[in-house]
Design a protein around this motif. Structure first.
Motif, PDB file in Angstrom:
ATOM      1  N   GLU A   1       0.836  -1.210   0.000  1.00  0.00           N
ATOM      2  CA  GLU A   1       0.000   0.000   0.000  1.00  0.00           C
ATOM      3  C   GLU A   1       0.874   1.265   0.000  1.00  0.00           C
ATOM      4  O   GLU A   1       0.636   2.198  -0.775  1.00  0.00           O
ATOM      5  N   HIS A   2       1.884   1.278   0.823  1.00  0.00           N
ATOM      6  CA  HIS A   2       2.709   2.500   0.938  1.00  0.00           C
ATOM      7  C   HIS A   2       3.570   2.693  -0.309  1.00  0.00           C
ATOM      8  O   HIS A   2       3.746   3.819  -0.778  1.00  0.00           O
ATOM      9  N   THR A   3       4.078   1.586  -0.857  1.00  0.00           N
ATOM     10  CA  THR A   3       4.868   1.710  -2.094  1.00  0.00           C
ATOM     11  C   THR A   3       3.966   2.226  -3.213  1.00  0.00           C
ATOM     12  O   THR A   3       4.329   3.147  -3.966  1.00  0.00           O
ATOM     13  N   SER A   4       2.764   1.688  -3.278  1.00  0.00           N
ATOM     14  CA  SER A   4       1.810   2.083  -4.321  1.00  0.00           C
ATOM     15  C   SER A   4       1.440   3.570  -4.173  1.00  0.00           C
ATOM     16  O   SER A   4       1.369   4.309  -5.157  1.00  0.00           O
ATOM     17  N   LYS A   5       1.249   3.998  -2.944  1.00  0.00           N
ATOM     18  CA  LYS A   5       0.861   5.409  -2.724  1.00  0.00           C
ATOM     19  C   LYS A   5       2.021   6.336  -3.089  1.00  0.00           C
ATOM     20  O   LYS A   5       1.822   7.417  -3.671  1.00  0.00           O
ATOM     21  N   TRP A   6       3.255   5.901  -2.802  1.00  0.00           N
ATOM     22  CA  TRP A   6       4.415   6.714  -3.137  1.00  0.00           C
ATOM     23  C   TRP A   6       4.530   6.853  -4.664  1.00  0.00           C
ATOM     24  O   TRP A   6       4.711   7.940  -5.217  1.00  0.00           O
TER      25      TRP A   6
END
Lengths: 371, 371
Positions: A198-203
Motif C-alpha cells: 500500500e505505501h509503495t503504491s501510494k508513493w
C-alpha cells in the motif's frame, strides 16, 4: 526512491512484454522424468523438455522481462543440491541476456536451502533483477522472502522517461501455514506485505502525479504471486473466463484481504498466479484480472494431451498529442503452448486506459436499502 | 497504557456478563410504528416495545456491561433529531446505571449527524464507556469512528487485579463502500483498523505474560462489529450452528481479511454482529465463534412470530490453587427473547481455557501434498 528498481524501460516502439513461466518444478535435468505425458513421449521426456520449451518461447516472444512465478524447482526431498537445479532451471533466461526475476512457490524450499537463502542465491544470478525483500522491509517487518517492486519507465524520447509508468509487484505467497488448527494448508499474503504494498503504491502514485509531466491517475500495476488468492475460486463458468479451469483452486484456507487491498488502491489491473497447473484462465473481478499461467514444467503434474504453457503480458503506450509516447494505453495477454505449432492462444485485452468502473452513487435517502 | 480503558472488573463471584443489544432501529418512540409484528399487536406497538424489552432484559440479566452493536437508531431520513432518538434508545441503559458502550451500524448516520459526531455524542452520555477512537488512532490513521478497546480486570482479591483478563474490541464496520464499481454495497474493516487491533492485542499479550503473576497465554478477547464478516456466510446447515439462519448474510462484497487477522492472533474467541435481524446463530470457524444477536428493535424488520431478541455472553474465572480467582476459564452465551416468558434459549459453551487447536505438524518430506 529507485533502490535499483528502475532498470527496466519501455521499448521505443511503445511496448513492454513480460513472459510468465510458472511451476517448472525443475529437478536434475536429463535424469528427471516427466509427469502426465503420453506413453509415447514418456521415455524421451525429462526436465530438458522444460528447458527447450523455455528456449523456444524466449526465441519466439523476445520478451523484455521473464518472471518465474514459483515452484521453479521441485524440492520434495528429491534434490540435495537445489542450487544446481536452479542453475539449470533458469539457464535459458540467463543465456538469453534478458532481465529476469523469480519468486518462490510452496515447494521451492523443500530441499537443502531455505526460502531466504534461495532468494539470496537467485538475486546474484546473471541478469536477475530479483530481490530478497525491498530496502524498506525492516519498516514493515515484512513476512516472507522475495517481496519486491519493479518500476518500468517511459521509453527514450518520451516525456515520461523518468517516471515509472508500469509498476510490478512480486510477492512471496509463502508455503504452508504454521498456525495450529490447519493441518497442512497453504499460507497467505500477510498484513505486513500488504502494508508495504500500500505505501509503495501510494508513493508511486504521488510521484506519477507530480511535476514534471504530472499524470492524472496512478500508473497501472501488475502483481505476480504463486498461490492464487481465494477470489480465484469464484470463477467456475466458462462464460466468465478466457481459458479453462480443469481443477479446483488450491488457495489459502482463509482470506487475508489482499484482493481487497488491491481493489482499494485501484492501481493493479492483473494478478498473475500459478500453482494450479491445469488451470490457465483469466477472469475479471471488480476491475482486477485474476490470471493463471498454466504449468510450464514437465516434471510437475499436468494433463496428458494438454500442452505445457506460459503466459505473456504486453503493455502498449499511447501516443501523445506531440506524437511522443505517453502513459500505458492497453494491457493485453495471451498464452504460448509447447505443442507442435508452438500455438499462441487466448489473446485478450485485460485493460485499457479509458476503462472506468461504475461511479459510486453515494448515500441518499431514496437509495438506502431496507437492510 | 490504560487510557481510561480499565474501568471494568470481574465480580467477586468470578463472573462478568455482557448484554448485546443489536439493531434497535429506534425512531421517535411512541410515534414510531413497529415492523413485522402480528396484526393484533400492530396497533399497540411502537418503539416503546423496544424500550420495555430492554428494561425487562436488564432487570432479568443484570449485566455488567451493555453493548449496543449498531443500527441503534434508524436514520433513513425519518428523523431530523437523531440525538433525541439516541437519548430514547439508550435510556434504559442510562437509567440502569450499568456501564454501556455503543458502536455504529450502517444506518445510524442516515439523518442529521455524521458518524463522528454521533460517537462524540454517545461518548458523553451518562455511564457510557464508548470512545470515538483509541488514543493512538492517529498512529494508525484509523478508518471509521467508534473503534476502541476495553480491558476487564481481575476481581478484588485476585492476583490478576491489575491485569486485563478479558479484552473487548469494538469496531466500526462502516456503512456503504465509497469505491467505484460497487454500486451500493456494505463497507468493511480496513487495514488501518486491523493494524491497530494487532498492535493493541500484542501489547496486551505482553502485559498479560509479564511479572507480576505472568500468564502463559494471551487473555481471551471478544469483538463487537455490526456488519458480519464474509465468513459468517459459510454456515448454512443447522448442524453447524446453535440458533438459526433465516436470511442470507449481508456482508461486504469483498473480504478485507479481518477474520484471518483474528485467527493469526489466536486471542479472540468470539465475533458478535447484528445487521441480519432474523439470523441469531453462533458457529465456530478455526477456533473463533461467529455469532449473531438477532434483532432487538421493533422498528427494524423482523419476522412475525419470531420474537425480538438479545444475546448475553458470560465469562467465568477459574479458581487458582490458593482458592483465589485466576484467569478466564469459560465463556458461555445464550439469548433472551421478548416473548411471553422472556425465554432464555440456546445456552452454549463458546470456549474453555483448555480448548486447543490441532497442532501444526509442520513440513516433512513424507507429508507434502503433490500439489
Amino acid at each position: 526512491f529507485d533502490f535499483g528498481r528502475r532498470q527496466l524501460r519501455f521499448n521505443t516502439d511503445g511496448r513492454f512484454k513480460i513472459l510468465q513461466v510458472s511451476d517448472m518444478h525443475y529437478g536434475f535435468g536429463k535424469e528427471t522424468q516427466c509427469s502426465d505425458v503420453s506413453p509415447a513421449e514418456f521415455p524421451y521426456c525429462s526436465d530438458l523438455n522444460t528447458t527447450s520449451f523455455l528456449q523456444r518461447t524466449i526465441a519466439s516472444e523476445k520478451p523484455d522481462l521473464i518472471v518465474f512465478s514459483g515452484d521453479n524447482v521441485y524440492g520434495l526431498c528429491e534434490t540435495s543440491d537445489v542450487a544446481k537445479s536452479m542453475d539449470m532451471a533458469f539457464a535459458p533466461a540467463i543465456e538469453s541476456g534478458i532481465p529476469w526475476v523469480a519468486i518462490l512457490g510452496n515447494h521451492d524450499q523443500e530441499s537443502d536451502m531455505t526460502r531466504e537463502t534461495m532468494m539470496k542465491y537467485i538475486m546474484k544470478l546473471p541478469n536477475s533483477l530479483s530481490q530478497v525483500n525491498p530496502p524498506d522491509a525492516w519498516l514493515y517487518q515484512i513476512d516472507g522472502f522475495g517481496n519486491y517492486n519493479l518500476q518500468i519507465e517511459g521509453p527514450f524520447g518520451s516525456p515520461l522517461f523518468f517516471k515509472s509508468i508500469l509498476n510490478l509487484y512480486l510477492l512471496d505467497g509463502g508455503s504452508y501455514t504454521k498456525l495450529d488448527g490447519f493441518g497442512y494448508k497453504y499460507d497467505w499474503v500477510k498484513t505486513s506485505q500488504q502494508n508495504w504494498y500500500e505505501h509503495t503504491s501510494k508513493w508511486l502514485e504521488m510521484e506519477h502525479k507530480r511535476w514534471p509531466f504530472p499524470q492524472n491517475s496512478t500508473a497501472p500495476g501488475l502483481v505476480y504471486l504463486h498461490i492464487p488468492m481465494p477470489e480465484f475460486a469464484l470463477f467456475n463458468k466458462s462464460t466468465e473466463m478466457t481459458g479453462v479451469r480443469q481443477e479446483s483452486t488450491c488457495s489459502p484456507p482463509i482470506n487475508s484481504g489482499f484482493f481487497t487491498k488491491l481493489v482499494e488502491r485501484g492501481e493493479v489491473k492483473g494478478v498473475f498466479s500459478g500453482h494450479d497447473h491445469v488451470n490457465d484462465f483469466c477472469a475479471e473481478l471488480h476491475g482486477i484480472n485474476l490470471c493463471y499461467a498454466g504449468g510450464a514444467g514437465y516434471h510437475g503434474y499436468g494433463q496428458v494431451g494438454w500442452a505445457r504453457r506460459v503466459r505473456v503480458v504486453e503493455a502498449q503506450l499511447e501516443k501523445t498529442m506531440y506524437g511522443r509516447w505517453g502513459a500505458v494505453d492497453t494491457i493485453k495477454t495471451w498464452k504460448r503452448l509447447d505443442d507442435k505449432n508452438h500455438s499462441l492462444i487466448d489473446t485478450q485485452l485485460l485493460w485499457t486506459k479509458n476503462t472506468t468502473l461504475e461511479p459510486n452513487f453515494g448515500f441518499s435517502c431514496s437509495t438506502i436499502p431496507q437492510h
